[in-house]
Design a protein around this motif. Structure first.
Motif, PDB file in Angstrom:
ATOM      1  N   LEU A   9       0.897  -1.379   0.226  1.00  0.00           N
ATOM      2  CA  LEU A   9       0.310  -0.109  -0.107  1.00  0.00           C
ATOM      3  C   LEU A   9       1.120   1.088  -0.109  1.00  0.00           C
ATOM      4  O   LEU A   9       0.470   2.150  -0.441  1.00  0.00           O
ATOM      5  CB  LEU A   9      -0.653   0.067   1.108  1.00  0.00           C
ATOM      6  CG  LEU A   9      -1.873  -1.256   1.476  1.00  0.00           C
ATOM      7  CD1 LEU A   9      -2.812  -1.718   2.130  1.00  0.00           C
ATOM      8  CD2 LEU A   9      -2.522  -1.341  -0.051  1.00  0.00           C
ATOM      9  N   GLY A  10       1.776   1.244   0.874  1.00  0.00           N
ATOM     10  CA  GLY A  10       3.017   1.899   0.803  1.00  0.00           C
ATOM     11  C   GLY A  10       3.724   2.314   2.033  1.00  0.00           C
ATOM     12  O   GLY A  10       3.732   0.784   2.163  1.00  0.00           O
ATOM     13  N   GLY A  11       4.216   3.433   2.320  1.00  0.00           N
ATOM     14  CA  GLY A  11       4.875   3.319   3.607  1.00  0.00           C
ATOM     15  C   GLY A  11       4.730   4.817   4.276  1.00  0.00           C
ATOM     16  O   GLY A  11       4.283   5.739   4.101  1.00  0.00           O
ATOM     17  N   GLU A  12       5.335   5.158   5.388  1.00  0.00           N
ATOM     18  CA  GLU A  12       5.692   6.095   6.836  1.00  0.00           C
ATOM     19  C   GLU A  12       7.048   6.473   7.281  1.00  0.00           C
ATOM     20  O   GLU A  12       7.667   5.465   7.111  1.00  0.00           O
ATOM     21  CB  GLU A  12       4.085   5.445   7.264  1.00  0.00           C
ATOM     22  CG  GLU A  12       3.098   5.368   6.936  1.00  0.00           C
ATOM     23  CD  GLU A  12       2.331   5.259   8.324  1.00  0.00           C
ATOM     24  OE1 GLU A  12       1.044   4.906   8.422  1.00  0.00           O
ATOM     25  OE2 GLU A  12       2.326   5.493   9.794  1.00  0.00           O
ATOM     26  N   GLY A  13       7.354   7.583   7.422  1.00  0.00           N
ATOM     27  CA  GLY A  13       7.942   8.104   8.307  1.00  0.00           C
ATOM     28  C   GLY A  13       8.005   7.650   9.210  1.00  0.00           C
ATOM     29  O   GLY A  13       6.810   8.627   9.897  1.00  0.00           O
ATOM     30  N   CYS A  14       8.077   8.088  10.476  1.00  0.00           N
ATOM     31  CA  CYS A  14       7.978   7.357  11.679  1.00  0.00           C
ATOM     32  C   CYS A  14       8.654   7.965  12.774  1.00  0.00           C
ATOM     33  O   CYS A  14      10.036   7.952  12.824  1.00  0.00           O
ATOM     34  CB  CYS A  14       7.583   6.138  12.473  1.00  0.00           C
ATOM     35  SG  CYS A  14       6.993   4.189  11.081  1.00  0.00           S
ATOM     36  N   MET A  15       7.831   8.599  13.399  1.00  0.00           N
ATOM     37  CA  MET A  15       8.626  10.163  13.849  1.00  0.00           C
ATOM     38  C   MET A  15       8.018   9.853  15.410  1.00  0.00           C
ATOM     39  O   MET A  15       7.159  10.375  15.920  1.00  0.00           O
ATOM     40  CB  MET A  15       8.688  11.260  13.780  1.00  0.00           C
ATOM     41  CG  MET A  15       8.687  13.119  14.427  1.00  0.00           C
ATOM     42  SD  MET A  15       8.367  13.901  15.063  1.00  0.00           S
ATOM     43  CE  MET A  15       7.694  12.926  16.383  1.00  0.00           C
ATOM     44  N   TRP A  16       8.728   8.437  16.240  1.00  0.00           N
ATOM     45  CA  TRP A  16       8.967   8.795  17.583  1.00  0.00           C
ATOM     46  C   TRP A  16       8.467   9.687  18.265  1.00  0.00           C
ATOM     47  O   TRP A  16       9.827  10.428  18.215  1.00  0.00           O
ATOM     48  CB  TRP A  16       9.835   6.778  18.338  1.00  0.00           C
ATOM     49  CG  TRP A  16       8.979   6.158  16.881  1.00  0.00           C
ATOM     50  CD1 TRP A  16       9.113   5.260  16.127  1.00  0.00           C
ATOM     51  CD2 TRP A  16       7.394   5.157  17.433  1.00  0.00           C
ATOM     52  NE1 TRP A  16       8.910   4.704  15.829  1.00  0.00           N
ATOM     53  CE2 TRP A  16       7.786   4.409  16.020  1.00  0.00           C
ATOM     54  CE3 TRP A  16       6.323   5.318  18.047  1.00  0.00           C
ATOM     55  CZ2 TRP A  16       6.254   3.856  16.105  1.00  0.00           C
ATOM     56  CZ3 TRP A  16       5.296   4.908  18.581  1.00  0.00           C
ATOM     57  CH2 TRP A  16       5.487   3.447  16.996  1.00  0.00           C
ATOM     58  N   GLY A  17       8.381   9.958  19.302  1.00  0.00           N
ATOM     59  CA  GLY A  17       8.243  10.892  20.216  1.00  0.00           C
ATOM     60  C   GLY A  17       8.830  11.343  21.197  1.00  0.00           C
ATOM     61  O   GLY A  17       9.211  11.881  22.159  1.00  0.00           O
TER      62      GLY A  17
END
Length: 515
Positions: free
Chosen positions: A429-437
């Motif tokens: 489906l695609g992807g994401e960059g993950c910005m954990w906090g």
């Protein structure tokens, strides 16, 4: 005039600053002046597309000019201005800029939906240049014909509002920036072990007791406002409620849903109180039906990762219940995942889970489950798609934005379909960059995300062929960072060895000394 189909990339005048690159572009060599620094959009209705124009005019023309003349007409054709924003929404568009536009042969934008029109506006905005000496606007490389559509339907960023609270205005700023890079998903990791910042109408003590402070909470109206704000910019807001792990904050208000006061997660599988709470919370979020509630997005992320079952086996009440059911730890984990998925399905949601649920349960999972790949070095994608399951790609060490030593070049070189059979590409489906906090809040969220997320945006939007050369992409990437800065987005220097570091000394946007 020649055709650039991105199969053999040769950056033209018109495409030298475009990010992400369009699917297909035809260019010429004429400089087209824009009289009076203005466009007149003809044909769009007074709804989302009209609001988009009002947002983009000051972005396209940030400098006032004294010249006079008739604005260039842009004829807009949108097939369906009432379409919903979901995973399958058509974001394609065509943009045609004649060498000498007239009322009979104007600039044209055609799209299937208003969301495709928004993508066209962003492309148009990147084509317009300002000459400071002449104080005039123009477009280089006319005539220009662009046919564009995304490679993947799911393109986004994960923002974690539990490890540090992110105010609604901060999240709106992130949404604005996503639209500039043609990204379309804000994956909102709303709650976690550290805090529960959402005010649930059904279970009000979750937010009242589980938040960091009384001010660091989201009301239902806050959420609704953000979701609508994002929709108007072509960004879907997908909520994540991670269970059964990452849920210690739930115990502050409702200790009965946890194994004990001293061993708080994973959530207690042995009592219906846990699942009653989850059902009530999900109804608050979804309205209890498809495409409704605070989050009309049909995809819902249920987490399922990093489940340490020690609190189950070390708590007598839970351990005794497991023995009665004939369950071991993995059976209990599977029971929990299946029951929570069933609740989400009953409310018209398709569910996503982190890849641990695949590693534990494989094809025993509901076939509609979407697997979110994240483990460092993971090669689960080929296995998942070969079994017919859908995949979202965010591998740690590559597309994790909190990994400050990962460069944009590393992110750009990644390929979500690596190792996957071509006949199964449609399941990615695609992807994401993950910005954990853990180390990001309002003070540094933008420069943690940008400009590196732009590398991910081009990988997910543009055709694979022709976007494989990192060095060839570098000048456009650097320019896009400046494009973000000009719009007030705090994108860090583009070639940092350590992401989000400040400039090391004086310099322009393109030539800052980087550290």
């Amino acid at each position: 005039m020649f055709r650039l189909t991105i199969t053999a990339l040769a950056v033209t005048l018109a495409s030298a600053t475009l990010w992400p690159l369009p699917k297909q572009i035809t260019t010429g060599s004429t400089t087209l002046p824009i009289p009076n620094g203005s466009f007149k959009f003809v044909g769009q209705s007074e709804n989302d597309s009209d609001l988009a124009v009002k947002r983009y005019i000051p972005l396209i023309f940030p400098h006032s000019v004294d010249e006079s003349g008739d604005a260039l007409d842009i004829q807009v054709t949108i097939d369906d201005e009432s379409s919903e924003l979901q995973l399958d929404t058509d974001e394609s568009y065509k943009l045609s800029i004649p060498e000498s536009p007239t009322s009979d042969t104007p600039i044209t934008i055609t799209s299937k939906t208003q969301f495709g029109f928004m993508r066209a506006l962003e492309t148009l905005s990147q084509l317009v240049e300002f000459d400071f000496d002449a104080e005039t606007y123009s477009i280089e490389g006319a005539p220009i014909d662009i046919e564009d559509s995304p490679r993947f339907p799911h393109r986004g960023v994960l923002v974690d509002s539990s490890r540090h609270f992110e105010p609604i205005q901060t999240l709106k700023n992130v949404v604005d920036s996503l639209a500039y890079a043609k990204l379309n998903v804000l994956h909102w990791h709303l709650v976690d072990s550290q805090s529960f910042p959402f005010d649930s109408n059904s279970y009000p003590l979750l937010g009242k007791m589980g938040s960091y402070s009384q001010e660091e909470r989201y009301t239902p109206n806050d959420v609704s406002d953000l979701v609508e704000y994002a929709r108007q910019r072509g960004v879907r807001v997908m909520v994540e409620i991670d269970t059964p792990g990452h849920a210690a904050s739930w115990c502050e208000g409702y200790p009965e849903v946890c194994p004990s006061t001293t061993c708080t997660e994973p959530l207690n599988p042995s009592t219906n109180a846990t699942f009653d709470l989850i059902e009530g919370l999900f109804k608050d979020l979804t309205g209890g039906e498809a495409k409704a509630g605070l989050f009309p997005e049909t995809l819902m992320h249920l987490g399922g990762d990093e489940v340490n079952t020690d609190c189950w086996t070390n708590t007598d009440a839970v351990s005794d219940w497991m023995d009665e059911q004939g369950f071991d730890e993995d059976d209990t984990y599977a029971y929990f995942i299946a029951r929570v998925q069933s609740i989400a399905h009953s409310m018209g949601r398709e569910v996503i889970g982190w890849e641990e649920i695949w590693n534990h349960f494989g094809t025993s999972l509901d076939p509609s489950t979407i697997i979110h790949q994240w483990l460092p070095g993971s090669k689960v994608g080929p296995e998942v798609t070969e079994a017919g399951y859908r995949l979202i790609w965010s591998t740690d060490g590559v597309w994790y934005l909190d990994g400050l030593g990962v460069t944009w070049k590393d992110m750009y070189a990644a390929e979500p379909t690596e190792g996957i059979a071509e006949e199964n590409f449609n399941l990615v489906l695609g992807g994401e960059g993950c910005m954990w906090g853990e180390t990001a809040d309002t003070s540094d969220i933008q420069q943690t995300i940008w400009p590196r997320l732009a590398a991910i945006s081009e990988r997910l939007w543009s055709p694979k062929n022709g976007t494989q050369d990192v060095e060839e992409a570098a000048p456009r990437f650097a320019e896009f960072r400046c494009h973000l800065n000009r719009r007030g987005i705090a994108a860090a220097p583009y070639d940092n060895e350590e992401a989000r570091n400040a400039p090391g000394g004086p310099g322009g946007c393109l030539d800052q000394r980087r550290v």
